[in-house]
Design a protein around this motif. Structure first.
Motif, short mmCIF file in Angstrom:
data_model
loop_
_atom_site.label_atom_id
_atom_site.label_comp_id
_atom_site.label_asym_id
_atom_site.label_seq_id
_atom_site.Cartn_x
_atom_site.Cartn_y
_atom_site.Cartn_z
N GLY A 1 0.80 -1.22 0.00
CA GLY A 1 0.00 0.00 0.00
C GLY A 1 0.83 1.27 0.00
N PHE B 1 5.21 -10.17 -17.50
CA PHE B 1 4.57 -11.47 -17.27
C PHE B 1 3.07 -11.26 -17.22
CE2 PHE B 1 8.71 -11.40 -15.24
CZ PHE B 1 9.31 -12.52 -15.76
N SER C 1 8.75 2.48 3.53
CA SER C 1 8.99 2.33 4.98
C SER C 1 9.28 0.88 5.37
CB SER C 1 7.77 2.82 5.75
OG SER C 1 7.43 4.11 5.34
N THR D 1 11.67 -7.24 -14.95
CA THR D 1 10.70 -6.19 -14.66
C THR D 1 10.10 -5.61 -15.94
OG1 THR D 1 10.35 -4.07 -13.54
CG2 THR D 1 12.51 -4.38 -14.56
N SER E 1 7.19 3.12 -6.81
CA SER E 1 8.17 3.48 -5.78
C SER E 1 8.83 4.82 -6.08
CB SER E 1 9.24 2.38 -5.69
OG SER E 1 8.64 1.14 -5.38
C1 LIG Z 1 1.58 9.29 -4.03
C2 LIG Z 1 2.26 8.21 -3.25
C3 LIG Z 1 2.96 8.54 -2.10
C4 LIG Z 1 3.60 7.54 -1.36
N1 LIG Z 1 4.31 7.90 -0.26
C5 LIG Z 1 4.92 6.96 0.48
C6 LIG Z 1 5.68 7.33 1.63
O1 LIG Z 1 5.77 8.51 1.97
N2 LIG Z 1 6.27 6.33 2.36
C7 LIG Z 1 6.17 5.02 1.99
O2 LIG Z 1 6.71 4.16 2.70
N3 LIG Z 1 5.49 4.65 0.88
C8 LIG Z 1 4.85 5.58 0.14
N4 LIG Z 1 4.12 5.22 -0.97
C9 LIG Z 1 3.91 3.79 -1.24
C10 LIG Z 1 5.03 3.16 -2.02
O3 LIG Z 1 5.29 3.92 -3.17
C11 LIG Z 1 4.63 1.73 -2.41
O4 LIG Z 1 4.22 1.00 -1.28
C12 LIG Z 1 5.83 1.03 -3.03
O5 LIG Z 1 6.26 1.75 -4.14
C13 LIG Z 1 5.53 -0.41 -3.44
O6 LIG Z 1 6.71 -0.93 -3.97
P1 LIG Z 1 6.72 -2.22 -4.89
O7 LIG Z 1 8.13 -2.47 -5.21
O8 LIG Z 1 5.92 -3.29 -4.23
O9 LIG Z 1 5.88 -1.80 -6.17
P2 LIG Z 1 6.27 -0.94 -7.46
O10 LIG Z 1 7.13 0.20 -7.13
O11 LIG Z 1 4.98 -0.67 -8.16
O12 LIG Z 1 7.15 -1.94 -8.32
C14 LIG Z 1 6.54 -3.05 -8.97
C15 LIG Z 1 7.53 -3.60 -9.97
O13 LIG Z 1 6.95 -4.76 -10.58
C16 LIG Z 1 7.01 -4.63 -11.98
N5 LIG Z 1 5.85 -5.31 -12.55
C17 LIG Z 1 4.54 -5.09 -12.28
N6 LIG Z 1 3.78 -5.90 -13.05
C18 LIG Z 1 4.62 -6.63 -13.81
C19 LIG Z 1 4.43 -7.62 -14.80
N7 LIG Z 1 3.20 -8.02 -15.17
N8 LIG Z 1 5.52 -8.17 -15.38
C20 LIG Z 1 6.78 -7.77 -15.04
N9 LIG Z 1 7.01 -6.83 -14.09
C21 LIG Z 1 5.94 -6.26 -13.49
C22 LIG Z 1 6.94 -3.12 -12.24
O14 LIG Z 1 7.45 -2.79 -13.53
C23 LIG Z 1 7.85 -2.63 -11.10
O15 LIG Z 1 9.19 -2.74 -11.47
C24 LIG Z 1 3.51 6.19 -1.77
C25 LIG Z 1 2.82 5.86 -2.93
C26 LIG Z 1 2.21 6.86 -3.67
C27 LIG Z 1 1.48 6.49 -4.93
#
Ligand SMILES: Cc1cc2nc3c(=O)[nH]c(=O)nc-3n(C[C@H](O)[C@H](O)[C@H](O)COP(=O)(O)OP(=O)(O)OC[C@H]3O[C@@H](n4cnc5c(N)ncnc54)[C@H](O)[C@@H]3O)c2cc1C
Length: 363
Positions: free
Chosen positions: A56, A238, A61, A113, A122
Motif C-alpha cells: 500500500g 509477465f 517504509s 521487470t 516506488s
Molecule cells: C503518491 C504516493 C505517495 C507515497 N508515499 C509513500 C511514503 O511517503 N512512504 C512510503 O513508505 N510509501 C509511500 N508510498 C507507497 C510506495 O510507493 C509503495 O508501497 C511502493 O512503491 C511499493 O513498492 P513495490 O516495489 O511493491 O511496487 P512498485 O514500485 O509498483 O514496483 C513493482 C515492480 O513490478 C514490476 N511489474 C509489475 N507488473 C509486472 C508484470 N506483469 N511483469 C513484469 N514486471 C511487473 C513493475 O514494472 C515494477 O518494477 C507512496 C505511494 C504513492 C502512490
C-alpha cells in the motif's frame, strides 16, 4: 513549549513558475494485509515463489524489513541438491531491496521487470518513514519488519541513500506513527506542543521524530549498487503464472506490486491512487508537516501530497487536483486563505480508534 516570534520554522514558499509539476501513482494496497510468504506452485518441480507485495502506502517504509524476511524465506527454501538461482520480479523498492540482501547470500540473481525503477510506483512515493495505508495480518511480523527497516534506514543516514532524520509536525496524533508507537514502543519519539512552531498555524499539536527517505536518491543508489555488482535487469512483462514458471531460476521472488493482481489472480489487491504536487526545492525547510495533506521537503522538490483515491477513472496525475493540494497547504502553512482539500484527500481522524490488526491506516 512556548514559541516566541523569531522562533518560527521557515514558512514554505508557494510561489513558483507554472506549470506545476504533478505526479501520480497507484499504491499496491492489499485488503487482507501485505503478503510475505512462500508458495510451491503446481507445475515444474522444485519451483518456489516467495511473495513480497501489497504494501500500500508503506512500501518504502517497510522495504528493508520485508527484504530481510525474504532473505530468510529464500534461505529456508534452498534446494539441497542445487543449483540455486533467484529471479526477482520487479524493480520497485521491494524488488531492489530484496535483490540487495539476496546478493549477500552469493546466489546468482536476475531482476525481471516490466519497467525500470524510474517508472515504478516506488519512484512516485513521497518518502516519509510511516506505515500508512497498509493492512497487515500478523502483528508480530509487522513489528519485526518495522524494527528492521527503521534500524537499516537509520544506519544508512549520511551514506548517500537519501535518508535523514526529521521532525514531523501534526495537529492531531498521526495514525500511522501512532501505530508504530504501539507496535514498537520506544522506536519513535513524540512531543506534545502547546503551539506548533509556525507563524501562520498557531494551534496545539505534536512533533514526531521520523525519517525522510528520498525515493529518487534511495532507488537510484540501490539500482546503481546492484548494477555495479553485475546483477542483470531484464525488461520483461509477465501476463500470468505460467509465464513466470517458464523462468529458468528455481527461486522466484515476487515483488510486482499491483502487477500481482493479474499475474497471481490476487483480487485482494485494490489500487489506491495518490497524487503529488512538486514545488521547487527549498533547502531551508527541514521539517515535515502532515495533517489533511502533507509537505515533505526533499532535495529534488518540496512534495505536497495527501490524496488517497479508492475510485479513479485514470491513474494519471490531474494538474487541477494537484493545484488544490498546493492551495490547501498554502492556506495551512503559508497564511493564504483556507482552501478545502479536493475529494479523495486523506482523512486523519482526530480521535484515534483502538486500532486492531487488518485495519486500514491512513496517514
Ligand atoms: C503518491 C504516493 C505517495 C507515497 N508515499 C509513500 C511514503 O511517503 N512512504 C512510503 O513508505 N510509501 C509511500 N508510498 C507507497 C510506495 O510507493 C509503495 O508501497 C511502493 O512503491 C511499493 O513498492 P513495490 O516495489 O511493491 O511496487 P512498485 O514500485 O509498483 O514496483 C513493482 C515492480 O513490478 C514490476 N511489474 C509489475 N507488473 C509486472 C508484470 N506483469 N511483469 C513484469 N514486471 C511487473 C513493475 O514494472 C515494477 O518494477 C507512496 C505511494 C504513492 C502512490
Amino acid at each position: 513549549m512556548a514559541i516566541t516570534a523569531g522562533a518560527f520554522l521557515p514558512t514554505p514558499s508557494f510561489t513558483f513558475t507554472p506549470p506545476l509539476r504533478c505526479i501520480a501513482g497507484v499504491r499496491p494496497f492489499r485488503t487482507s494485509g501485505f503478503r510475505l510468504d512462500v508458495e510451491r506452485p503446481a507445475g515444474p518441480a522444485g519451483k518456489v515463489i516467495v511473495h513480497n507485495y501489497g504494501h500500500g502506502g508503506a512500501g518504502i517504509s517497510l522495504s528493508w524489513g520485508c527484504a530481510s524476511k525474504v532473505r530468510g524465506l529464500v534461505r529456508d527454501n534452498l534446494s539441497p541438491s542445487g543449483p540455486n538461482a533467484v529471479a526477482v520480479l520487479g524493480s520497485g523498492v521491494m524488488g531492489l531491496t530484496a535483490a540487495t540482501l539476496l546478493r549477500g547470500m552469493g546466489l546468482p540473481i536476475t531482476i525481471y521487470t516490466e519497467h525500470p525503477w524510474t517508472c515504478t510506483t516506488s519512484a512516485v512515493a513521497g518518502g516519509q518513514w510511516a506505515p500508512s495505508i497498509v493492512n497487515y495480518a500478523d502483528r508480530g511480523q509487522l513489528k519485526e519488519v518495522l524494527e528492521i527497516s527503521h534500524a537499516a534506514f537509520k544506519a544508512s543516514i549520511g551514506n548517500g541513500f537519501g535518508v535523514s532524520e526529521r521532525p514531523n509536525y501534526t495537529t492531531a496524533p498521526a495514525e500511522a506513527l501512532e501505530l508504530v508507537r504501539r507496535v514498537c514502543p520506544g522506536l519513535i519519539a513524540r512531543r506534545e506542543l502547546s503551539r506548533l512552531p509556525f507563524e501562520h498555524h498557531a494551534v496545539r499539536g505534536f512533533e514526531y521524530q521520523t525519517l525522510l527517505i528520498e525515493p529518487p536518491t534511495f532507488l537510484k543508489r540501490l539500482n546503481d549498487d546492484l548494477a555495479g555488482a553485475g546483477v542483470p535487469v531484464v525488461i520483461r512483462s509477465f501476463a500470468r503464472l505460467t509465464d513466470v514458471l517458464q523462468l529458468q531460476e528455481n527461486i522466484i521472488v515476487n515483488c510486482t506490486g499491483m502487477g500481482a493482481k493479474n499475474i497471481f489472480n490476487d483480487w485482494d489487491m485494490q489500487g489506491r491512487k495518490g497524487q503529488l504536487a512538486l514545488l521547487p526545492a527549498q533547502p531551508r525547510l527541514q521539517y515535515l508537516y502532515s495533517k489533511k495533506g502533507y509537505m515533505f521537503p526533499r532535495a529534488d522538490a518540496v512534495v505536497i501530497g495527501g490524496s488517497d483515491e479508492k475510485v479513479f477513472a485514470s491513474p494519471a496525475a490531474d494538474p487541477i487536483f494537484c493545484q488544490k493540494l498546493v492551495d490547501h497547504m498554502k492556506g495551512v502553512l503559508g497564511g493564504g486563505p483556507p482552501v478545502p482539500l479536493p475529494r479523495g484527500h486523506i482523512h486523519y481522524p482526530d480521535n484515534l480508534p483502538d486500532l486492531a490488526p487488518r485495519e486500514v491506516l491512513t496517514g
